[in-house]
Design an enzyme around this catalytic site. Structure first.
Site, PDB file in Angstrom:
ATOM      1  N   LYS A 125       0.838  -1.210   0.000  1.00  0.00           N
ATOM      2  CA  LYS A 125       0.000   0.000   0.000  1.00  0.00           C
ATOM      3  C   LYS A 125       0.869   1.255   0.000  1.00  0.00           C
ATOM      4  O   LYS A 125       0.569   2.210  -0.693  1.00  0.00           O
ATOM      5  CB  LYS A 125      -0.937   0.012   1.209  1.00  0.00           C
ATOM      6  CG  LYS A 125      -2.087  -0.989   1.084  1.00  0.00           C
ATOM      7  CD  LYS A 125      -3.038  -0.872   2.267  1.00  0.00           C
ATOM      8  CE  LYS A 125      -4.106  -1.950   2.251  1.00  0.00           C
ATOM      9  NZ  LYS A 125      -4.875  -2.019   3.481  1.00  0.00           N
ATOM     10  N   LYS A 179      -4.539 -10.281  -6.588  1.00  0.00           N
ATOM     11  CA  LYS A 179      -5.793 -10.709  -5.953  1.00  0.00           C
ATOM     12  C   LYS A 179      -6.966  -9.814  -6.352  1.00  0.00           C
ATOM     13  O   LYS A 179      -6.770  -8.632  -6.646  1.00  0.00           O
ATOM     14  CB  LYS A 179      -5.599 -10.801  -4.431  1.00  0.00           C
ATOM     15  CG  LYS A 179      -5.849  -9.578  -3.677  1.00  0.00           C
ATOM     16  CD  LYS A 179      -5.749  -9.745  -2.175  1.00  0.00           C
ATOM     17  CE  LYS A 179      -5.826  -8.316  -1.635  1.00  0.00           C
ATOM     18  NZ  LYS A 179      -5.883  -8.101  -0.275  1.00  0.00           N
ATOM     19  N   LYS A 223     -11.441  -4.564  -4.375  1.00  0.00           N
ATOM     20  CA  LYS A 223     -12.474  -3.568  -4.701  1.00  0.00           C
ATOM     21  C   LYS A 223     -11.873  -2.334  -5.362  1.00  0.00           C
ATOM     22  O   LYS A 223     -12.560  -1.586  -6.026  1.00  0.00           O
ATOM     23  CB  LYS A 223     -13.301  -3.204  -3.474  1.00  0.00           C
ATOM     24  CG  LYS A 223     -12.542  -2.750  -2.265  1.00  0.00           C
ATOM     25  CD  LYS A 223     -13.460  -2.710  -1.027  1.00  0.00           C
ATOM     26  CE  LYS A 223     -12.850  -3.468   0.127  1.00  0.00           C
ATOM     27  NZ  LYS A 223     -13.790  -3.868   1.141  1.00  0.00           N
TER      28      LYS A 223
HETATM   29  P1  TYM Z   1     -10.837  -6.816   4.074  1.00  0.00           P
HETATM   30  O1  TYM Z   1     -11.975  -5.889   4.277  1.00  0.00           O
HETATM   31  O2  TYM Z   1      -9.757  -6.418   3.128  1.00  0.00           O
HETATM   32  O3  TYM Z   1     -11.356  -8.220   3.606  1.00  0.00           O
HETATM   33  C1  TYM Z   1     -12.327  -8.932   4.343  1.00  0.00           C
HETATM   34  C2  TYM Z   1     -12.083 -10.428   4.245  1.00  0.00           C
HETATM   35  O4  TYM Z   1     -12.080 -10.822   2.864  1.00  0.00           O
HETATM   36  C3  TYM Z   1     -10.887 -11.552   2.587  1.00  0.00           C
HETATM   37  N1  TYM Z   1     -10.497 -11.254   1.202  1.00  0.00           N
HETATM   38  C4  TYM Z   1     -10.278 -12.194   0.272  1.00  0.00           C
HETATM   39  N2  TYM Z   1     -10.355 -13.531   0.330  1.00  0.00           N
HETATM   40  C5  TYM Z   1     -10.078 -14.206  -0.823  1.00  0.00           C
HETATM   41  N3  TYM Z   1      -9.748 -13.596  -1.981  1.00  0.00           N
HETATM   42  C6  TYM Z   1      -9.657 -12.257  -2.083  1.00  0.00           C
HETATM   43  N4  TYM Z   1      -9.350 -11.681  -3.238  1.00  0.00           N
HETATM   44  C7  TYM Z   1      -9.928 -11.493  -0.904  1.00  0.00           C
HETATM   45  N5  TYM Z   1      -9.950 -10.155  -0.633  1.00  0.00           N
HETATM   46  C8  TYM Z   1     -10.298 -10.035   0.653  1.00  0.00           C
HETATM   47  C9  TYM Z   1      -9.865 -11.029   3.589  1.00  0.00           C
HETATM   48  O5  TYM Z   1      -8.826 -11.962   3.800  1.00  0.00           O
HETATM   49  C10 TYM Z   1     -10.723 -10.835   4.809  1.00  0.00           C
HETATM   50  O6  TYM Z   1     -10.873 -12.048   5.528  1.00  0.00           O
HETATM   51  N6  TYM Z   1      -7.846  -6.284   7.945  1.00  0.00           N
HETATM   52  C11 TYM Z   1      -9.065  -6.926   7.541  1.00  0.00           C
HETATM   53  C12 TYM Z   1     -10.262  -6.578   8.428  1.00  0.00           C
HETATM   54  C13 TYM Z   1      -9.996  -6.786   9.879  1.00  0.00           C
HETATM   55  C14 TYM Z   1      -9.970  -8.027  10.554  1.00  0.00           C
HETATM   56  C15 TYM Z   1      -9.678  -7.720  11.930  1.00  0.00           C
HETATM   57  C16 TYM Z   1     -10.183  -9.349  10.147  1.00  0.00           C
HETATM   58  C17 TYM Z   1      -9.720  -5.806  10.785  1.00  0.00           C
HETATM   59  N7  TYM Z   1      -9.537  -6.370  12.010  1.00  0.00           N
HETATM   60  C18 TYM Z   1      -9.587  -8.712  12.872  1.00  0.00           C
HETATM   61  C19 TYM Z   1     -10.080 -10.347  11.133  1.00  0.00           C
HETATM   62  C20 TYM Z   1      -9.793 -10.031  12.476  1.00  0.00           C
HETATM   63  C21 TYM Z   1      -9.379  -6.473   6.136  1.00  0.00           C
HETATM   64  O7  TYM Z   1      -8.980  -5.430   5.716  1.00  0.00           O
HETATM   65  O8  TYM Z   1     -10.210  -7.237   5.490  1.00  0.00           O
END
Ligand code: TYM
Length: 338
Positions: free
Chosen positions: A117, A200, A203
């Site tokens: 990032k 990957k 969004k």
């Molecule tokens: P975020 O919002 O980026 O994504 C949410 C969840 O979706 C999964 N994910 C994917 N899985 C498979 N293929 C993809 N292309 C893909 N893109 C996203 C992510 O692995 C995630 O499980 N940091 C986290 C949010 C968070 C969190 C936490 C999660 C904040 N605190 C504590 C677990 C525990 C995030 O940005 O997810």
């Protein structure tokens, strides 16, 4: 202690930025719905993580509530699980500060997501929040004495840091935190872009054909799969040399529940064009009911607010208990309110 409390504690969440996509669903949300019966689940909306990149305030507030609707549309059940918003529980930010004091700066600087990032923003403003992002994530998890964290593959390194910080805190101050395990399972832990299958699905992809959103209609989904990038071969086989085809097989496996080897056998000899249409049709069948539920739920914002209000009360009680122990162990002043 009642049965509810004795089940493993599961916590996870996603960022409420616009557009929940197929990667979020297949890599995360789909499996969350399936573990609600056997575990004690806390699902939250990571709005404080979302502000590590600039957000329009009105949009962010709308996205938080849309995210609640998406959780329910994807099968989360507020009668079985607790759904809440991160920023409403002050303990997340407070524990993050305490953990940041024992987090090695070098380890934070080496985090893959931070490097990605920040390099994308090279030459521009980079907030310290981007560096501290995984510390806040560790606080989210440890505040609830979580056992299991279901996430996609991209979060694995953040989970490792969380475990390191929990062990370090316990070592310095005495045993308090469970050491949480990541739950990263299935063929869809890393769904790839349809246009560039070596990166990957995300969004924020600038190519509008790269990402399937849960709000996409049937025609949009078909169009995106028809233009999915594959390779110059003809064989429908999962292989690192065929990332586009492998991604399509993974997606089909995720929506159909069939194994990759079954799918390879069933589609042997079929041209890529026909195969893409089959994958699109399966995804359309999977996404359509979610999209329809999402549209209905979004109309009832009072109901959605009531869900997070109930979740907030439960999360607050649990967070208060952990945070009081943290203050005791660290030697911070006790608060009359906790
Ligand atoms: P975020 O919002 O980026 O994504 C949410 C969840 O979706 C999964 N994910 C994917 N899985 C498979 N293929 C993809 N292309 C893909 N893109 C996203 C992510 O692995 C995630 O499980 N940091 C986290 C949010 C968070 C969190 C936490 C999660 C904040 N605190 C504590 C677990 C525990 C995030 O940005 O997810």
């Amino acid at each position: 202690m009642d049965m509810q409390k004795r089940r493993p504690i599961v916590l996870t969440g996603l960022q409420p930025t616009s557009g929940i996509h197929l990667g979020n669903y297949l890599g995360a949300l789909q499996s969350w719905a399936n573990i609600q019966d056997e575990t004690d689940c806390l699902f939250f909306i990571a709005d404080m993580h979302a502000i590590t990149i600039p957000q329009d305030p009105g949009e962010l507030r709308k996205n938080i509530i849309d995210c609640v609707a998406a959780y329910l549309a994807c099968g989360l059940d507020s009668k079985k699980s607790h759904i809440f918003v991160q920023s409403q529980i002050a303990g997340h930010a407070e524990l993050a500060w305490i953990l940041s004091c024992i987090a090695p700066l070098g380890q934070l600087e080496r985090m893959t997501q931070f490097k990605d990032k920040s390099s994308r923003q090279a030459g521009e403003f980079i907030g310290a929040g981007l560096l501290y992002y995984p510390v806040l994530m560790a606080a989210d998890i440890l505040l609830y004495n979580t056992h299991l964290v279901p996430v996609g593959e991209d979060q694995r390194q953040h989970l490792e840091l969380t475990r390191d910080l929990a062990e370090k805190f316990n070592g310095i101050h005495g045993p308090l935190f469970n050491i949480p395990e990541p739950l990263i399972q299935g063929n869809c832990t890393r769904v790839m872009s349809l246009q560039n299958p070596t990166s990957k699905m995300s969004k924020s992809d600038h190519n509008s054909l790269a990402t399937i959103f849960l709000s996409d209609d049937d025609d949009q989904i078909m169009k995106k799969f028809r233009s999915a990038v594959t390779d110059s071969g003809t064989e429908i086989r999962a292989s690192d040399e065929k990332p586009g085809v492998q991604n399509l097989l993974n997606i089909l496996s995720g929506v159909s529940g069939m194994s990759i080897s079954e799918l390879e056998v069933n589609h042997a000899g079929m041209g890529y064009g026909k195969f893409k249409t089959i994958v699109a049709e399966a995804v359309i069948e999977c996404v359509r009911p979610i999209r329809e539920r999402l549209e209905t739920l979004k109309k009832d914002s009072q109901y959605l607010h009531s869900i997070v209000e109930t979740g907030r009360a439960e999360a607050q009680a649990r967070a208060n208990a952990t945070f009081a122990s943290v203050c005791d162990l660290v030697g911070l002043a006790r608060r009359p309110s906790i």
